[in-house]
Design an enzyme around this catalytic site. Sequence first.
Site, PDB file in Angstrom:
ATOM      1  N   CYS A 178       0.269  -2.234 -14.618  1.00  0.00           N
ATOM      2  CA  CYS A 178       0.318  -2.313 -16.133  1.00  0.00           C
ATOM      3  C   CYS A 178      -1.529  -3.097 -16.943  1.00  0.00           C
ATOM      4  O   CYS A 178      -1.461  -4.103 -16.208  1.00  0.00           O
ATOM      5  CB  CYS A 178       1.042  -2.908 -16.157  1.00  0.00           C
ATOM      6  SG  CYS A 178       1.283  -3.162 -18.482  1.00  0.00           S
ATOM      7  N   CYS A 215       7.624  -6.333 -21.331  1.00  0.00           N
ATOM      8  CA  CYS A 215       6.775  -5.353 -21.716  1.00  0.00           C
ATOM      9  C   CYS A 215       6.648  -4.285 -22.438  1.00  0.00           C
ATOM     10  O   CYS A 215       6.293  -3.900 -23.393  1.00  0.00           O
ATOM     11  CB  CYS A 215       5.630  -5.604 -20.025  1.00  0.00           C
ATOM     12  SG  CYS A 215       3.828  -4.703 -20.575  1.00  0.00           S
ATOM     13  N   CYS A 238      -6.136  12.174  -3.695  1.00  0.00           N
ATOM     14  CA  CYS A 238      -6.967  13.351  -3.609  1.00  0.00           C
ATOM     15  C   CYS A 238      -8.232  14.277  -3.861  1.00  0.00           C
ATOM     16  O   CYS A 238      -9.034  14.089  -3.337  1.00  0.00           O
ATOM     17  CB  CYS A 238      -6.400  14.799  -2.050  1.00  0.00           C
ATOM     18  SG  CYS A 238      -4.582  13.540  -1.969  1.00  0.00           S
ATOM     19  N   HIS A 265      -3.070  19.745  -0.919  1.00  0.00           N
ATOM     20  CA  HIS A 265      -4.728  18.343  -0.177  1.00  0.00           C
ATOM     21  C   HIS A 265      -5.642  19.306  -0.723  1.00  0.00           C
ATOM     22  O   HIS A 265      -6.014  20.793  -0.514  1.00  0.00           O
ATOM     23  CB  HIS A 265      -4.375  18.335   1.136  1.00  0.00           C
ATOM     24  CG  HIS A 265      -5.262  16.907   1.656  1.00  0.00           C
ATOM     25  ND1 HIS A 265      -5.030  16.216   0.911  1.00  0.00           N
ATOM     26  CD2 HIS A 265      -6.272  17.591   2.892  1.00  0.00           C
ATOM     27  CE1 HIS A 265      -6.241  15.307   1.437  1.00  0.00           C
ATOM     28  NE2 HIS A 265      -6.553  15.396   2.689  1.00  0.00           N
ATOM     29  N   ASP A 282     -12.719  13.668   5.905  1.00  0.00           N
ATOM     30  CA  ASP A 282     -11.333  14.106   4.935  1.00  0.00           C
ATOM     31  C   ASP A 282     -11.351  12.418   4.747  1.00  0.00           C
ATOM     32  O   ASP A 282     -11.760  12.106   5.343  1.00  0.00           O
ATOM     33  CB  ASP A 282      -9.871  14.173   5.734  1.00  0.00           C
ATOM     34  CG  ASP A 282      -8.404  14.088   4.777  1.00  0.00           C
ATOM     35  OD1 ASP A 282      -9.581  13.237   3.585  1.00  0.00           O
ATOM     36  OD2 ASP A 282      -7.874  14.550   4.467  1.00  0.00           O
ATOM     37  N   GLU A 285      -9.067   9.610   4.599  1.00  0.00           N
ATOM     38  CA  GLU A 285      -8.591   9.324   5.691  1.00  0.00           C
ATOM     39  C   GLU A 285      -9.740   8.412   7.131  1.00  0.00           C
ATOM     40  O   GLU A 285      -9.661   8.021   7.999  1.00  0.00           O
ATOM     41  CB  GLU A 285      -7.602   9.910   6.730  1.00  0.00           C
ATOM     42  CG  GLU A 285      -6.977  11.159   5.631  1.00  0.00           C
ATOM     43  CD  GLU A 285      -5.636   9.876   5.631  1.00  0.00           C
ATOM     44  OE1 GLU A 285      -4.854   9.676   6.561  1.00  0.00           O
ATOM     45  OE2 GLU A 285      -5.476   9.932   4.368  1.00  0.00           O
TER      46      GLU A 285
END
Length: 440
Positions: A178, A215, A238, A265, A282, A285
């Site tokens: 937030c 809130c 991703c 992905h 990747d 990762e």
Amino acid sequence: MEHTHSAPRAHAANIDTDRLAAEMTEQFRQVLSSKRMNELTSRSSQSRSSSPAPRDFGTPQPPPSQSAPPTYASLRNIPLVPEAPHDARSLRFKNMLVSLSNMPVRWENPGLLDEALRVIPLEQIYGEAEEESQILQAEAESMSAGKKAAWGYQDCVVRALLRWFKRSFFSWVNNPPCSRCYSPTVAVGITSPLPDEQARGANTVEAYRCSHDACKNYERFPRYNDAFVLLQTRKGRCGEWANCFTMLCRAVGSRVRWVWNAEDHVWTEVYSVHRRRWVHVDVCEEAWDKPRLYTDGWGKKLSYCIAFSADGAMDVTRRYVRDAKHAAERNRAPEAVFLHIMDEIRAMRRSNMSKQDKFRLHGDDMREAKELRANVISSIAIAVIQLSPEDIVNAQVTRRQDSDAQKALEGRLSGNTQWIRSRGEGGQSNQQDPRNQHPR
């Protein structure tokens, strides 16, 4: 006298016996030849008599007999002939792939690449690459004189860029905090982008509500597709990570691909001139050359893995799926239609190239196709080698991990635990549920 005449008589008897044996042999050959000819004639006449009559589409046809030969569909290893898509499902798949193929073309903008070079700490990246390159060369020479290093200098540049991007430049976002009280937020759905968000390339905006009772503020998380915008926002999941990182690899001079996976992905492939092949990367990762990460590591089943570049498209599924147990059903389009779509995208991207460039890229395609076939052959060979006598006797196969697979036996690292579990990417023990698909 009587003994004198007996020898010629015996010799004559032997001659008669040899002649008789030769005559009988010749007669046997003639009989056998006649029998074979009669059988061939009989089969030929039966084949002609059993040939189907011209089909009358107005009358129903009797069902085929049980002795009918198998159809061509039952035969395997017949080369596919590309077939243009006609049905609605195949046409939708084609339109989606053509749209995805536009992503790498955007990275050829010189202004974008210049801006990327201003963001990258080039002195740090090239310094780390030079150091790693020298270490790899020294290790190779210590093992054998004249031995080739594991990776070349440009490969080390991308590896240094990978570490910097993951550890210092980009941040992962599951639920944005937030902006008022910095409390955690809860996803409430998808909303339409505002005009300024749409102008910056956001087609989708995720909405989140603050979890604090006092809130109740709402946060918006636009999913930007413009790599130039991502250089400023420097956050996402991703899709944003792969988009921005692949563009940065292009900026430092590497040939790049953006790999789309039907199981939600995306990742990168970088061409290694040193190794003369495409390397899996990747950035989420921080993984380098671990193509079996998603199957042996995350425990996923993959159907389509398609690599898009400014030069075309390539089906690289066989690089990432080495075992039938990790192969998901490919039902977006018939394989012949899919082959036609790949050829069409490749021809579209290369239409304005010179004949020399087309010839060079065609050679690269052939070399890669050979590599992908070798992956399948190697997987089969490893499975056969690992068979034990007990497996053969019991007619079952006990799966054993080979050394290449053991390098990738970790679950997903990027994202929080709940998000990873919902996607079924926690590792070997997870059970993937296709209904739990979170947008990448």
